[in-house]
Write a protein that holds these residues in place. Structure first.
Motif, mmCIF file in Angstrom:
data_model
loop_
_atom_site.group_PDB
_atom_site.id
_atom_site.type_symbol
_atom_site.label_atom_id
_atom_site.label_comp_id
_atom_site.label_asym_id
_atom_site.label_seq_id
_atom_site.Cartn_x
_atom_site.Cartn_y
_atom_site.Cartn_z
ATOM 1 N N ALA A 177 56.230 23.610 -4.917
ATOM 2 C CA ALA A 177 56.952 24.030 -3.702
ATOM 3 C C ALA A 177 58.095 23.078 -3.428
ATOM 4 O O ALA A 177 59.226 23.492 -3.141
ATOM 5 C CB ALA A 177 55.984 24.053 -2.519
ATOM 6 N N TRP A 178 57.842 21.777 -3.586
ATOM 7 C CA TRP A 178 58.888 20.783 -3.302
ATOM 8 C C TRP A 178 60.094 21.020 -4.215
ATOM 9 O O TRP A 178 61.244 21.053 -3.771
ATOM 10 C CB TRP A 178 58.329 19.378 -3.518
ATOM 11 N N TYR A 179 59.820 21.247 -5.511
ATOM 12 C CA TYR A 179 60.938 21.481 -6.429
ATOM 13 C C TYR A 179 61.684 22.748 -6.016
ATOM 14 O O TYR A 179 62.913 22.819 -6.019
ATOM 15 C CB TYR A 179 60.405 21.620 -7.866
ATOM 16 N N TRP A 180 60.886 23.794 -5.647
ATOM 17 C CA TRP A 180 61.493 25.086 -5.327
ATOM 18 C C TRP A 180 62.382 24.953 -4.092
ATOM 19 O O TRP A 180 63.553 25.367 -4.108
ATOM 20 C CB TRP A 180 60.377 26.118 -5.078
ATOM 21 N N LEU A 181 61.854 24.307 -3.056
ATOM 22 C CA LEU A 181 62.639 24.199 -1.814
ATOM 23 C C LEU A 181 63.916 23.408 -2.075
ATOM 24 O O LEU A 181 65.008 23.786 -1.647
ATOM 25 C CB LEU A 181 61.797 23.524 -0.727
ATOM 26 N N ALA A 198 58.479 22.908 -17.272
ATOM 27 C CA ALA A 198 59.138 23.850 -16.342
ATOM 28 C C ALA A 198 59.716 23.094 -15.151
ATOM 29 O O ALA A 198 60.880 23.262 -14.772
ATOM 30 C CB ALA A 198 58.130 24.888 -15.872
ATOM 31 N N LEU A 199 58.908 22.212 -14.575
ATOM 32 C CA LEU A 199 59.380 21.504 -13.378
ATOM 33 C C LEU A 199 60.551 20.588 -13.723
ATOM 34 O O LEU A 199 61.525 20.488 -12.975
ATOM 35 C CB LEU A 199 58.228 20.698 -12.752
ATOM 36 N N VAL A 200 60.496 19.942 -14.896
ATOM 37 C CA VAL A 200 61.601 19.050 -15.259
ATOM 38 C C VAL A 200 62.881 19.854 -15.456
ATOM 39 O O VAL A 200 63.959 19.486 -14.976
ATOM 40 C CB VAL A 200 61.254 18.240 -16.533
ATOM 41 N N LEU A 201 62.761 20.985 -16.128
ATOM 42 C CA LEU A 201 63.962 21.814 -16.320
ATOM 43 C C LEU A 201 64.520 22.244 -14.958
ATOM 44 O O LEU A 201 65.712 22.084 -14.674
ATOM 45 C CB LEU A 201 63.612 23.051 -17.156
#
Lengths: 52, 243, 218, 208
Positions: free
Chosen positions: A28-32, B218-221
């Protein structure tokens, strides 16, 4: 359907729940942050297009 | 295939990850879900540990990812220092929060898993302690990034911190093992992956491991794309002020 | 280079804060712990090595941000960077000056505070030895942290967050050396490892610190 | 023994400031860098002094020849005038502390702590430091700020003496120095134009 977890049911369940919560939290943090930065960038780009 | 250095230009990186990111994200959800569901529902209880053995499907992948994330940051920092490869510096910055959370997960699941055997919620087991130390290193790394406003100085300083930090993280890990000789506990319950664990557990374990790797990628990209956009915005604003 | 060392020592003496700060903190800590933990001698004796080492470590930490901050503000860091002496030497001299003004007094004060904390008799030698061998590493690692945060606004807090994890190996081996010395166990491995870390830090970290200063001067 | 710079480009905080700048200074000459505030005078001096990497272009300087003096004088307030100069003399391995003190007529203040000096006196002490370094190339950033007319004349005289002895000086300032024989270089025409989006090179362009 939930398997019989025996004596340590609370431990196993809490481990899974907390871990999945943490994972969901970081996603969620990355998305926001992605959304916030993208909107700011679009804003700046539009402003630039208007002034050019 | 274009060489790795082609990706120095963020534009190419953005184009490629446009289609790559959704794929990896979807794959990560599917693989992790299968790994965890398989491990949680369809594996027999261990005769000694009972159901707590099911925690390895979370702890081992998270622990591995916590260490691999730092290694990836180390490599990305080296690539930045040597080749001034912008995307790798931003990838290192994007990888830190994931590593931090993976360390947290490893810590919590490790403590919970050891709890029945140690009788306490937290025992200063050397392995868990070294993850606690790794957590501090992640915290310092992220705090340093946040404290510096000039992006390139920030990339340089955090790269040096990552290099020096790696040496001290290894030393701290060794120190933790040296320091905990007092607290001796059975080696049978080994948190290390791939010990004498029979096949019924290994299969779901490998699946959830790859799931966690996919989540990390995925998160790093996604994070790197956000960092590139933030950098682009900062550059545009700087240029605007300069005009 | 000696001129830089003499100048820094003279500045520390003239500023007055240099010597006293670390020592005062160390004394206060050695007084607070028994007040917090209780006067039982057995308890104090058990935790004395750890408390003394953590105290020395935090005392070092306190005076780290002053290493470069003063030179950064009055511009002499720029001038030193364009001076004939290499920046690596400047950083090493700064670490040495910090060790003399902060590390050494701690080593001398530790036995006195050991008495306060009811440290067992045969541990005093090991305490002084471990601090003597360990505090240079604290100064050099601290100088690296100070270099990292020299230009930043509220760098003090960040400095401790960055430096404390780097202090862990020295702390563990140092405190372990003292407690094993107190218990009469073999102390050789802890001593060798402590000395090894200090030697490695003193040899390699100045290059990292100098590189970081150059980056910050950009 | 001359300074030659070809096609130099330098940036500040990732934003390119100067581009395609060339200059050369012969022994015995002084070059005054002029230009509006923030046009890169300081950045150029710091790049030439080696404090900052250049984006492009080449700089050829005699080795170990530069004495750099920035806005801040780098004086330790608790040390006296003589102690400050003695320190820098020891660092540069040269003597002449008393000569420098006399030259900048600070003899009366020799033993006064730097914190008790006025801004002008501090500035004169900073310039005395240059004399003590014994370096042929002086790179000065706004040397005459907060100096009164008499001190500016003194400064000009000291620089003239330095040039006569075969030294060189690069001075970034927008105040008149009273050095008519010095060359002047206006940095205006070398201002970096807005980088065309997408062009590689300096840090920020990669993201435009």
């Amino acid at each position: 359907m939930i398997p019989d977890l025996g004596r340590y049911a609370s431990e196993v369940l809490s481990a899974y729940v907390v871990s999945l919560a943490l994972l969901a939290g970081v996603v969620a943090w990355y998305w926001l942050r992605a959304r916030a930065v993208r909107s700011q960038l679009d804003q700046v780009e539009q402003r630039q297009e208007r002034t050019e | 295939m274009s060489s790795f250095w082609e990706y120095a230009n963020p534009r190419k990186f953005m184009r490629t990850t446009n289609w790559l990111l959704p794929l990896v994200a979807a794959a990560s959800v599917v693989v992790t879900a299968t790994g965890l569901i398989w491990g949680f529902f369809f594996t027999p209880d261990d005769f000694r540990q009972g159901s707590t053995v099911k925690i390895i499907f979370l702890h081992v992948p998270a622990a591995l990812m916590a260490i691999n994330a730092w290694i990836m940051m180390l490599v990305a920092s080296l690539v930045w220092v040597v080749r001034r490869h912008h995307v790798s510096a931003l990838a290192a910055k994007a990888a830190a929060p994931v590593g931090l959370v993976m360390t947290l997960i490893a810590l919590f699941t490790g403590a919970v898993w050891g709890q029945p055997m140690w009788g306490t919620w937290w025992a200063w087991d050397p392995r868990l302690t070294s993850f606690l130390i790794l957590f501090l290193f992640y915290l310092g790394y992220i705090a340093l990034w946040a404290a510096i406003d000039d992006p390139d100085t920030g990339a340089d300083l955090t790269a040096v911190l990552c290099l020096v930090g790696t040496v001290f993280a290894l030393l701290s890990r060794y120190a933790a093992f040296f320091w905990s000789q007092g607290l001796h506990q059975g080696a049978s319950l080994s948190l290390q992956p791939g010990t004498r664990v029979d096949w019924a557990y290994k299969a779901p374990l490998y699946v959830s491991m790859s799931g966690f790797v996919l989540i990390f990628v995925a998160l790093v990209l996604a994070g790197t794309r956000t960092e590139i956009r933030a950098r682009r915005m900062k550059a545009l604003v700087a240029r605007e002020r300069m005009a | 280079m000696i001129a830089l060392l003499i100048r820094d020592l003279r500045l520390a003496i003239r500023a007055g804060g240099g010597f006293g700060l670390g020592l005062a903190f160390f004394l206060i800590l050695a007084v607070l712990v028994p007040l917090g933990v209780g006067p039982q001698p057995a308890v104090l004796a058990a935790i004395a090595p750890g408390v003394l080492w953590v105290g020395a470590l935090l005392a070092c930490l306190l005076s780290l941000d002053r290493i470069f901050a003063l030179d950064w503000e009055d511009g002499s860091l720029d001038l030193l960077a364009t001076a004939p002496i290499p920046l690596e030497a400047v950083v090493t001299i700064k670490a040495l000056a910090h060790w003399i003004t902060t590390g050494l007094p701690l080593v001398l004060a530790a036995p006195v505070l050991g008495v306060l904390l009811n440290l067992s008799a045969d541990a005093f030698g090991w305490l002084v030895l471990s601090l003597l061998v360990g505090t240079p590493a604290l100064s050099v690692i601290g100088t690296f942290g100070a270099a990292l945060t020299v230009g930043l606004k509220r760098g003090g807090l960040l400095l401790s967050l960055l430096v404390l994890p780097l202090y862990i190996p020295t702390l563990v081996f140092g405190a372990e050396l003292v407690s094993r010395g107190a218990a009469g166990l073999t102390t050789q491995t802890a001593l060798l490892l402590l000395a090894g870390i200090t030697a490695g830090a003193v040899a390699i970290l100045p290059f990292a610190s100098a590189a970081v200063i150059r980056i910050n001067l950009r | 023994m001359e300074i030659r710079v070809e096609n130099l480009a330098c940036a500040r905080g990732g934003v390119p400031l100067l581009d395609a700048l060339s200059l050369s200074v012969q022994p015995g000459q002084a070059l005054i860098l002029r230009g509006p505030n923030g046009c890169g005078k300081t950045t150029l001096l710091r790049t030439l002094a080696g404090l900052q990497p250049a984006l492009a272009g080449s700089i050829s300087l005699p080795p170990d020849a530069i004495a750099y003096a920035a806005h801040a004088d780098g004086l330790k307030s608790t040390l006296s005038v003589r102690e400050n100069l003695a320190f820098w003399a020891a660092v540069y391995g040269s003597g002449g502390v008393d000569a420098a003190v006399a030259r900048m007529n600070l003899s009366a203040l020799a033993d006064r702590a730097a914190q008790n000096l006025s801004a002008g006196q501090k500035r004169r002490l900073g310039l005395a430091r240059l004399l003590v370094t014994g370096r042929p190339v002086w790179m000065l950033d706004e040397p005459t700020v907060s100096l009164d007319a008499a001190s500016v004349a003194l400064f000009a005289d000291v620089v003239r003496g330095h040039l006569a002895a075969g030294g060189m000086a690069l001075i970034a300032t927008h105040i008149d120095l009273g050095l008519p024989e010095a060359q002047v270089l206006d940095l205006g025409p070398f201002r970096a134009r807005l980088p065309a989006p997408g062009r590689g090179g300096s840090f920020d362009e990669a993201f435009l």
